[in-house]
Design a protein around this motif. Structure first.
Motif, PDB file in Angstrom:
ATOM      1  N   ASP A   1       3.294  -9.729   9.687  1.00 41.29           N
ATOM      2  CA  ASP A   1       2.271 -10.703   9.287  1.00 41.29           C
ATOM      3  C   ASP A   1       1.922 -10.530   7.817  1.00 41.29           C
ATOM      4  OD1 ASP A   1       2.159 -11.774  11.819  1.00 41.29           O
ATOM      5  OD2 ASP A   1       0.411 -10.580  12.447  1.00 41.29           O
ATOM      6  N   ARG A   2       1.929  -9.282   7.364  1.00 42.16           N
ATOM      7  CA  ARG A   2       1.578  -9.021   5.959  1.00 42.16           C
ATOM      8  C   ARG A   2       2.633  -9.600   5.035  1.00 42.16           C
ATOM      9  NH1 ARG A   2      -0.076  -9.406   1.855  1.00 42.16           N
ATOM     10  NH2 ARG A   2      -0.717  -7.861   0.312  1.00 42.16           N
ATOM     11  N   THR A   3       3.903  -9.472   5.381  1.00 43.94           N
ATOM     12  CA  THR A   3       4.969 -10.065   4.580  1.00 43.94           C
ATOM     13  C   THR A   3       4.829 -11.580   4.546  1.00 43.94           C
ATOM     14  OG1 THR A   3       6.436  -8.274   5.307  1.00 43.94           O
ATOM     15  CG2 THR A   3       7.460 -10.143   4.194  1.00 43.94           C
ATOM     16  N   ARG A   4       4.583 -12.169   5.708  1.00 48.71           N
ATOM     17  CA  ARG A   4       4.419 -13.621   5.766  1.00 48.71           C
ATOM     18  C   ARG A   4       3.247 -14.087   4.907  1.00 48.71           C
ATOM     19  NH1 ARG A   4       6.234 -12.821  11.166  1.00 48.71           N
ATOM     20  NH2 ARG A   4       4.116 -12.465  11.915  1.00 48.71           N
ATOM     21  N   SER A   5       2.154 -13.345   4.963  1.00 47.56           N
ATOM     22  CA  SER A   5       0.977 -13.711   4.162  1.00 47.56           C
ATOM     23  C   SER A   5       1.276 -13.638   2.676  1.00 47.56           C
ATOM     24  CB  SER A   5      -0.185 -12.770   4.510  1.00 47.56           C
ATOM     25  OG  SER A   5      -1.288 -13.005   3.663  1.00 47.56           O
TER      26      SER A   5
ATOM     27  N   GLU B   1       0.816  -1.215   0.000  1.00 43.07           N
ATOM     28  CA  GLU B   1       0.000   0.000   0.000  1.00 43.07           C
ATOM     29  C   GLU B   1       0.846   1.260   0.000  1.00 43.07           C
ATOM     30  OE1 GLU B   1      -2.829  -0.278   3.165  1.00 43.07           O
ATOM     31  OE2 GLU B   1      -3.975  -1.865   2.175  1.00 43.07           O
ATOM     32  N   GLY B   2       1.869   1.275  -0.876  1.00 37.81           N
ATOM     33  CA  GLY B   2       2.656   2.473  -1.083  1.00 37.81           C
ATOM     34  C   GLY B   2       3.727   2.748  -0.061  1.00 37.81           C
ATOM     35  N   GLN B   3       3.973   1.794   0.834  1.00 37.49           N
ATOM     36  CA  GLN B   3       4.982   1.997   1.867  1.00 37.49           C
ATOM     37  C   GLN B   3       5.946   0.819   1.899  1.00 37.49           C
ATOM     38  OE1 GLN B   3       1.979   2.449   5.095  1.00 37.49           O
ATOM     39  NE2 GLN B   3       2.952   4.418   5.493  1.00 37.49           N
ATOM     40  N   ILE B   4       7.164   1.092   2.370  1.00 36.69           N
ATOM     41  CA  ILE B   4       8.102   0.000   2.627  1.00 36.69           C
ATOM     42  C   ILE B   4       7.756  -0.562   3.995  1.00 36.69           C
ATOM     43  CG2 ILE B   4      10.507  -0.656   2.951  1.00 36.69           C
ATOM     44  CD1 ILE B   4      11.298   1.582   1.056  1.00 36.69           C
ATOM     45  N   LEU B   5       7.131  -1.725   3.990  1.00 35.77           N
ATOM     46  CA  LEU B   5       6.683  -2.311   5.243  1.00 35.77           C
ATOM     47  C   LEU B   5       7.829  -3.017   5.968  1.00 35.77           C
ATOM     48  CD1 LEU B   5       4.039  -2.576   6.829  1.00 35.77           C
ATOM     49  CD2 LEU B   5       3.669  -4.783   5.703  1.00 35.77           C
TER      50      LEU B   5
END
Length: 239
Positions: free
Chosen positions: A229-233, A210-214
């Motif tokens: 968790d988002r990276t893992r998903s 969503e436009g950001q470096i998470l």
């Protein structure tokens, strides 16, 4: 290693949609930086901002400490290979590679074509120099596009999902060329869904969401021990 690119608080909107949100990032000399994330995360827009194919709404992009370069000058320093090949259909592979040095740099035709032949050999297409794009496979066309970028001798190489438009059996030949460029110590920023390539070749990986470096880190950190968790998903769906 010294920084070639410095990106500070970069933002970009398309209408009411904020595609990039205060991105800050550096790219070091000789580094291969992998950008991963779902479609729509802002990866391609970030690349297009880096060589000013898109104009950021806010933030600073510095090339070797200089943030005053005009877009045309910046694009000579920062080359880009796109998802689609964008070759001129009426020109041969040789002519496609030799054209920009003649038109932009003023290189004499004979010299430009001599150098273009060397670059086609570099991407294992010397024997296809006189072929038109319609006579080449998708993988061959993308390798011509890589040679065309290299003809301008850019300092930084940007790759925007260069294998996404290829049939699966043609992906390897393009990745092989990219891997050889990385082995030469070229500075590269690569948007890719080829996770195996990213794990093997990248020095650092950034996960955009969503436009950001998470999250960012070494390939081992991102692929083996992601914190988000988002990276893992995301990784569970693309491996």
């Amino acid at each position: 290693m010294s920084d070639v690119l410095q990106i500070s608080n970069l933002s970009k909107h398309f209408g009411s949609i904020e595609v990039l949100k205060n991105i800050s990032l550096t790219v070091s000399e000789g580094e291969v930086l992998g950008l991963i994330g779902a479609s729509g995360a802002g990866k391609s827009t970030l690349l297009r901002c880096l060589n000013r194919l898109e104009t950021p709404d806010a933030g600073i992009i510095s090339y070797r400490g200089d943030n005053t370069l005009a877009p045309d000058a910046l694009r000579q320093k920062i080359g880009m290979v796109f998802q689609r090949f964008h070759l001129f259909p009426h020109l041969t592979a040789l002519q496609n590679v030799a054209l920009a040095p003649q038109k932009v740099l003023g290189t004499p035709r004979n010299q430009a074509e001599t150098e273009a032949r060397k670059l086609l050999e570099r991407v294992q297409l010397a024997e296809r120099a006189e072929a038109h794009p319609s006579q080449l496979s998708g993988g061959q066309q993308q390798r011509v596009a890589i040679a065309r970028m290299l003809a301008m001798n850019p300092d930084v190489l940007l790759f925007d999902e260069p294998t996404s438009a290829l049939d699966p059996e043609l992906v390897g030949e393009v990745l092989e060329v990219m891997q050889s460029l990385a082995a030469e110590g070229r500075t590269m920023v690569v948007v890719t869904h080829e996770m195996g390539f990213c794990r093997e070749v990248a020095h650092r990986v950034c996960f955009l969401d969503e436009g950001q470096i998470l999250e960012q880190g070494t390939p081992a950190q991102i692929f083996d021990a992601p914190e988000s968790d988002r990276t893992r998903s995301f990784l569970s769906r693309v491996r």
